[in-house]
Design an enzyme around this catalytic site. Structure first.
Site, PDB file in Angstrom:
ATOM      1  N   SER A 150       0.810  -1.221   0.000  1.00  0.00           N
ATOM      2  CA  SER A 150       0.000   0.000   0.000  1.00  0.00           C
ATOM      3  C   SER A 150       0.843   1.270   0.000  1.00  0.00           C
ATOM      4  CB  SER A 150      -0.854   0.060   1.271  1.00  0.00           C
ATOM      5  OG  SER A 150      -2.030  -0.630   1.100  1.00  0.00           O
ATOM      6  N   HIS A 176      -3.007   1.344  -5.089  1.00  0.00           N
ATOM      7  CA  HIS A 176      -2.380   0.150  -5.664  1.00  0.00           C
ATOM      8  C   HIS A 176      -2.452   0.290  -7.191  1.00  0.00           C
ATOM      9  CE1 HIS A 176      -1.750  -2.802  -2.328  1.00  0.00           C
ATOM     10  NE2 HIS A 176      -2.533  -1.947  -1.710  1.00  0.00           N
ATOM     11  N   HIS A 216      -5.972  -8.813  -2.450  1.00  0.00           N
ATOM     12  CA  HIS A 216      -6.317  -9.134  -1.059  1.00  0.00           C
ATOM     13  C   HIS A 216      -7.630  -9.917  -1.019  1.00  0.00           C
ATOM     14  CE1 HIS A 216      -4.304  -5.191  -1.299  1.00  0.00           C
ATOM     15  NE2 HIS A 216      -3.700  -5.499  -0.174  1.00  0.00           N
ATOM     16  N   TYR A 223     -10.018  -9.235   0.974  1.00  0.00           N
ATOM     17  CA  TYR A 223     -11.150  -8.316   1.173  1.00  0.00           C
ATOM     18  C   TYR A 223     -11.677  -7.721  -0.127  1.00  0.00           C
ATOM     19  CZ  TYR A 223      -7.633  -4.542   1.049  1.00  0.00           C
ATOM     20  OH  TYR A 223      -6.616  -3.704   0.675  1.00  0.00           O
ATOM     21  N   GLU A 224     -10.896  -7.841  -1.217  1.00  0.00           N
ATOM     22  CA  GLU A 224     -11.399  -7.348  -2.505  1.00  0.00           C
ATOM     23  C   GLU A 224     -12.422  -8.317  -3.086  1.00  0.00           C
ATOM     24  OE1 GLU A 224      -8.193  -5.538  -5.152  1.00  0.00           O
ATOM     25  OE2 GLU A 224      -6.999  -6.558  -3.621  1.00  0.00           O
ATOM     26  N   ALA A 282       2.331  -2.364   4.228  1.00  0.00           N
ATOM     27  CA  ALA A 282       2.134  -1.369   5.280  1.00  0.00           C
ATOM     28  C   ALA A 282       1.449  -2.110   6.427  1.00  0.00           C
ATOM     29  CB  ALA A 282       1.245  -0.247   4.772  1.00  0.00           C
ATOM     30  N   ASN A 340       1.187   3.018  11.198  1.00  0.00           N
ATOM     31  CA  ASN A 340       0.264   3.578  12.200  1.00  0.00           C
ATOM     32  C   ASN A 340       0.264   2.720  13.453  1.00  0.00           C
ATOM     33  OD1 ASN A 340      -1.230   1.752  10.134  1.00  0.00           O
ATOM     34  ND2 ASN A 340      -2.500   1.649  11.970  1.00  0.00           N
TER      35      ASN A 340
HETATM   36  N1  HPA Z   1      -4.376  -2.930  10.513  1.00  0.00           N
HETATM   37  C1  HPA Z   1      -4.441  -3.724   9.435  1.00  0.00           C
HETATM   38  N2  HPA Z   1      -3.816  -3.480   8.302  1.00  0.00           N
HETATM   39  C2  HPA Z   1      -3.068  -2.361   8.238  1.00  0.00           C
HETATM   40  C3  HPA Z   1      -2.951  -1.482   9.315  1.00  0.00           C
HETATM   41  C4  HPA Z   1      -3.634  -1.785  10.529  1.00  0.00           C
HETATM   42  O1  HPA Z   1      -3.574  -1.048  11.542  1.00  0.00           O
HETATM   43  N3  HPA Z   1      -2.130  -0.464   8.915  1.00  0.00           N
HETATM   44  C5  HPA Z   1      -1.769  -0.741   7.639  1.00  0.00           C
HETATM   45  N4  HPA Z   1      -2.334  -1.885   7.216  1.00  0.00           N
END
Ligand code: HPA
Length: 275
Positions: A32, A63, A85, A87-88, A115, A237
């Site tokens: 990502s 993407h 993924h 989820y897609e 990420a 994050n």
């Molecule tokens: N959770 C799941 N997937 C992720 C996150 C997260 O906090 N950050 C980046 N991809």
């Protein structure tokens, strides 16, 4: 259940082979918002995913949906800018397609980047984590279904699937570059919702350091066909609930990825050159 036979994957590989007219030394998957890395690939040959027979298309913001073949240092690199993924709406069986295509193109080493949200309080956004191991609680696997012996054995060992020799090299390079790097456990969640604070507490108790929604289907498929895997997470994050009242967003993920884009590209370039 969808079942793909060997010739299904061969069709994708034959098309790519006919376009690149060369043999890749190493495969890379860019996660990502990390797509700027592809700017440093020299003499690039770009193939749209939609032009590859039996392949998939990217549906996620940030993407790209392009396969890029070219040079980094002395290496021929085949790079997926944009990945797929669960989820897609793709099935686990479909998620086996990219790595099996890589394998049929002769690739034996793959770098999977992503990420990830951080669970381990010693890590910070902007840090890198080399994946030492993973946890996947869902029983879904890209290897479910009839086994294709030409790729690998029905039952296979995954205790060193994140190759310790590749990891040692990647760790040395990160230290030489004075990057903030860790080795840790990535926990897979299917998404697309971010995790709940309770799920993140569970992840922490189970021994996860970071969480994310990708990489594991590819890593398992690659391990099945005996490719060496290096997994690199970019910590973008704090995971849900780690900072009370903080809200998670894809924009935060993308902002951190953009902030460290230059370091990430430089790091990946060196890792590819020296692997
Ligand atoms: N959770 C799941 N997937 C992720 C996150 C997260 O906090 N950050 C980046 N991809």
């Amino acid at each position: 259940m969808q079942v793909f036979d060997y010739s299904y994957y061969q069709k994708s590989a034959e098309y790519v082979k006919s376009v690149i007219c060369d043999t890749p030394d190493i495969g890379v998957v860019i996660g990502s918002a990390l797509g700027r890395f592809t700017d440093i690939i020299q003499n690039p040959v770009v193939i749209d995913y939609s032009d590859i027979p039996n392949f998939l298309v990217s549906t996620v913001k940030f993407h790209d949906g392009k396969l890029i073949f070219g040079r980094i240092g002395e290496k021929n690199v085949l790079c997926m800018s944009g990945r797929f993924h669960l989820y897609e709406g793709y099935s686990m069986a479909q998620l086996s397609i990219p790595m099996r295509m890589f394998r049929l193109l002769g690739i034996k080493k793959v770098i999977l980047t992503n990420a990830a949200g951080v669970v381990n309080a010693d890590y910070c956004p902007g840090d890198f984590m080399l994946i030492r191991d993973h946890i996947k609680l869902t029983s879904l696997s890209p290897l479910t279904g009839p086994n294709i012996e030409a790729f690998g054995d029905r039952f296979f060992d995954v205790s060193d699937m994140y190759s310790s020799s590749l990891r040692d090299k990647a760790l040395r390079i990160a230290n030489e570059m004075r990057l903030s790097v860790h080795e840790g456990v990535y926990m897979y969640f299917a998404g697309p919702q971010f995790e709940t604070p309770a799920e993140i507490r569970m992840a922490s108790i189970l021994g996860a350091d970071a969480v994310g929604m990708s990489t594991i289907p590819e890593a398992l498929t690659a391990a099945h066909c005996k490719m060496q895997v290096l997994g690199i997470s970019v910590i973008t994050n704090m995971a849900a609930g780690i900072v009370p009242a903080a809200r998670l967003s894809h924009e935060e993920v993308a902002d951190t990825a953009t902030r460290i884009a230059e370091d990430f590209s430089e790091y990946l370039k060196r890792v590819i050159s020296e692997l």
